[in-house]
Write a protein that holds these residues in place. Structure first.
Motif, mmCIF file in Angstrom:
data_model
loop_
_atom_site.group_PDB
_atom_site.id
_atom_site.type_symbol
_atom_site.label_atom_id
_atom_site.label_comp_id
_atom_site.label_asym_id
_atom_site.label_seq_id
_atom_site.Cartn_x
_atom_site.Cartn_y
_atom_site.Cartn_z
ATOM 1 N N VAL A 97 33.099 -20.403 64.806
ATOM 2 C CA VAL A 97 33.707 -20.977 66.012
ATOM 3 C C VAL A 97 33.116 -20.321 67.259
ATOM 4 O O VAL A 97 32.817 -20.988 68.259
ATOM 5 C CB VAL A 97 35.243 -20.809 65.973
ATOM 6 N N ASP A 114 31.178 -26.236 63.493
ATOM 7 C CA ASP A 114 31.781 -24.897 63.555
ATOM 8 C C ASP A 114 32.645 -24.571 62.342
ATOM 9 O O ASP A 114 33.447 -23.644 62.367
ATOM 10 C CB ASP A 114 32.606 -24.746 64.831
ATOM 11 N N SER A 116 34.908 -26.582 61.079
ATOM 12 C CA SER A 116 36.182 -27.306 61.094
ATOM 13 C C SER A 116 36.051 -28.731 60.572
ATOM 14 O O SER A 116 37.054 -29.384 60.290
ATOM 15 C CB SER A 116 36.753 -27.339 62.515
ATOM 16 N N SER A 118 35.194 -31.642 57.851
ATOM 17 C CA SER A 118 35.195 -31.768 56.395
ATOM 18 C C SER A 118 33.864 -32.347 55.923
ATOM 19 O O SER A 118 33.091 -32.903 56.711
ATOM 20 C CB SER A 118 36.349 -32.664 55.942
ATOM 21 N N GLU A 429 47.290 -31.682 60.549
ATOM 22 C CA GLU A 429 47.372 -30.527 59.648
ATOM 23 C C GLU A 429 47.455 -30.987 58.193
ATOM 24 O O GLU A 429 46.774 -30.444 57.312
ATOM 25 C CB GLU A 429 48.595 -29.680 60.007
ATOM 26 N N LYS A 432 44.125 -32.453 56.880
ATOM 27 C CA LYS A 432 43.149 -31.405 56.571
ATOM 28 C C LYS A 432 43.461 -30.736 55.235
ATOM 29 O O LYS A 432 42.553 -30.449 54.444
ATOM 30 C CB LYS A 432 43.117 -30.371 57.696
#
Length: 545
Positions: A97, A114, A116, A118, A429, A432
């Protein structure tokens, strides 16, 4: 034939971390690229030399160490690519990140990863660059979107907050996230039942159970809110009255990705509508036929409604088959078969898998050139605890198990559902979590069906479900096609061929069935709580099969 596009990748400077580089190149290979691996700790001059020598389409730079050191490296890198006239390449960056934040300062880098994103999102990026369609809106029909995303499943979630303003705002956030392929609109009960007769609405119930849609423009607003990010498909529940008018409204305003219509529910069977059961079956079938005639895929949300009322496995599997059979006979070409796991909640993962495999095999036995089903899996609402962390565990474990069915669509249910309505925060959330669980499962699951207990239960359920089907055919022996005859279906419920404990005291149902969870599966039982076979149960109702 077009030549393959080429990617060169390596870890820059003194960075020896190469796992991310290798994973990225492996994915690029699978997506049809030629790849060149430069290795780890690649000096700047060697990196530039590799670009000159191999002439790639994409240059992937990785760096996971100090941010200030990276800034200096990228300044030099930019100077060198200008010096050698290499600006025509696509430069992408992968790191932490912190280092990704530095990479975004440099305009020559067109995409930054970064950690994050998928794998399926990265794959979609690679496909866009490969086909030179990175700025193209993803397909806007369900069947095309499934093909576009394969082998990754489409991700769906519903949204319906107490006000239209909240709902619209959250749809914008969900679309911008790029994580969902399908957003389902959830109207409140007033809208579902009385949209076309607003004078019958109870204002005190506005926003109860969903968003208060009141006009055509309300639906159009939600569609416009979704026109950003990855342009997700929209769909909506069918309503509990005036189903054809509601279907037409959804088709015209949100380009409904598919219609979800029950066969017997939204009637005086469940009291979600005041429609008499026979009238509801007829209207539901007409709505299914109308959507089929418009080329709209259809889901018949039937069998899990029986499971939510604690029927035993044979009835649930039988109603899954009967629903799919109705869809086929009513002209549906693309059928969405929903597989709701963890329902009833005491079922074990082993027995749940057996039940779902039984459903799958019976539904897919109906496939031909004019009828294709897509598998959609979801976690059962009743299985969620009110503790958010326990609910997260339930969501992840459930969808990890469900991955065995290789679904085309995952209907994510946010972990917060037992606590409060989900906003974009909880939905993102949850998505993910589910994506990570599914991607782990994609690496390889055990062959659950090789377990003799699973296989035996699956075969038992298929056999018993077809006994129920034969009993219904016997009941309607004077009908041309008993399984789609509304009067025969109504009679099957009244006589108890189709029954569930949760239908007790419902005047249109028999309501005498007893069930019990035994070793993780639901069985019909007698008054002493002992399991009985389906043949015995049907015989007690007067049907010899």
């Amino acid at each position: 034939m077009m030549s393959k596009k080429k990617i060169i990748a390596g870890a820059l400077g003194s960075d020896v971390h190469v796992a991310g580089v290798l994973n990225f190149l492996d994915l690029a290979n699978k997506e049809g690229y030629d790849t060149v691996y430069l290795g780890g700790a690649v000096p700047l001059e060697k990196f530039i030399g590799g670009i000159i020598e191999t002439d790639p389409d994409i240059v992937a730079i990785s760096y996971r160490l100090d941010s200030d050191a990276l800034r200096n490296l990228l300044k030099e890198f930019e100077m060198e690519i200008k010096r050698y006239g290499l600006q025509n390449k696509i430069y992408i960056f992968g790191g932490t990140v912190e280092t990704a934040k530095v990479a975004r300062e440099f305009s020559f880098i067109s995409k930054v990863f970064d950690g994050s994103m998928s794998i399926d999102q990265i794959a979609m990026f690679l496909r866009g660059k490969r086909d030179e369609k990175e700025d193209e809106i993803p397909p806007q029909t369900l069947t095309e979107r499934i093909k576009y995303k394969s082998p990754y499943p489409l991700i769906r979630h519903h949204i319906g907050l107490p006000t239209l303003q909240e709902t619209e705002r959250e749809i914008e956030k969900l679309a911008e996230s790029g994580l969902l392929d399908i957003i389902s609109l959830a109207p409140d009960q007033n809208a579902q039942q009385f949209f076309f007769t607003p004078e019958e609405m109870d204002p005190a119930q506005d926003g109860a159970g969903g968003a208060p849609f009141r006009t055509r423009d309300d639906f159009t607003r939600m569609y416009q809110a979704s026109r950003r990010g990855n342009y997700p498909l929209l769909r909506c529940y069918s309503g509990t009255r005036n189903l054809i008018k509601f279907s037409a409204l959804l088709h015209e305003t949100i380009h409904n990705a598919w219609a979800a219509i029950p066969l017997t529910w939204y009637s005086d069977l469940d009291r979600r509508s005041d429609r008499p059961l026979l009238e509801a079956i007829k209207e539901n079938q007409e709505a299914i036929r109308w959507n089929a005639s418009m080329g709209i895929p259809v889901e018949i949300n039937e069998s899990h409604q029986w499971a939510l009322r604690y029927c035993h496995g044979a009835v649930e599997v039988a109603t899954a088959y009967i629903a799919a059979y109705n869809a086929k006979k009513l002209g549906v070409k693309y059928y969405i078969a929903q597989y709701m796991f963890n329902t009833p909640p005491e079922i074990s993962p082993k027995m749940d898998t057996a039940k779902m495999l039984a459903k799958k095999e019976l539904i897919e036995s109906l496939h031909d050139n004019d009828f294709i089903s897509y598998r959609m899996v979801r976690t059962g609402l009743m299985s969620f605890p009110a503790d958010p962390y326990m609910a997260m565990g339930q969501l992840v474990s459930s969808m990890f198990t469900a991955a065995y069915l290789k679904p085309h669509i995952i209907h994510v249910v946010a972990y917060s559902e037992a606590i409060k309505r989900a906003t974009s925060k909880e939905i993102i959330e949850s998505v993910k979590m589910v994506k990570k669980a599914y991607l782990e499962a994609m690496k390889g699951l055990p062959d659950f069906e090789a377990d003799p207990v699973v296989k035996e239960r699956k075969e038992q359920l298929k056999e018993e479900a077809m006994l129920i089907v034969r009993a219904i055919e016997s009941l309607g022996k004077d009908s041309d096609n008993p399984l789609i005859d509304p009067e025969v279906i109504q009679a099957a419920i009244k006589t108890g061929i189709l029954d569930a404990p949760g239908l007790k005291k419902m005047s249109v149902a028999c309501g005498k069935l007893r069930t019990r969870a035994i070793n993780g599966a639901y069985y019909a039982v007698n008054e002493k709580g002992k399991p009985i076979s389906e043949a015995q149960r049907l015989k007690s109702l007067g049907f010899e099969v």
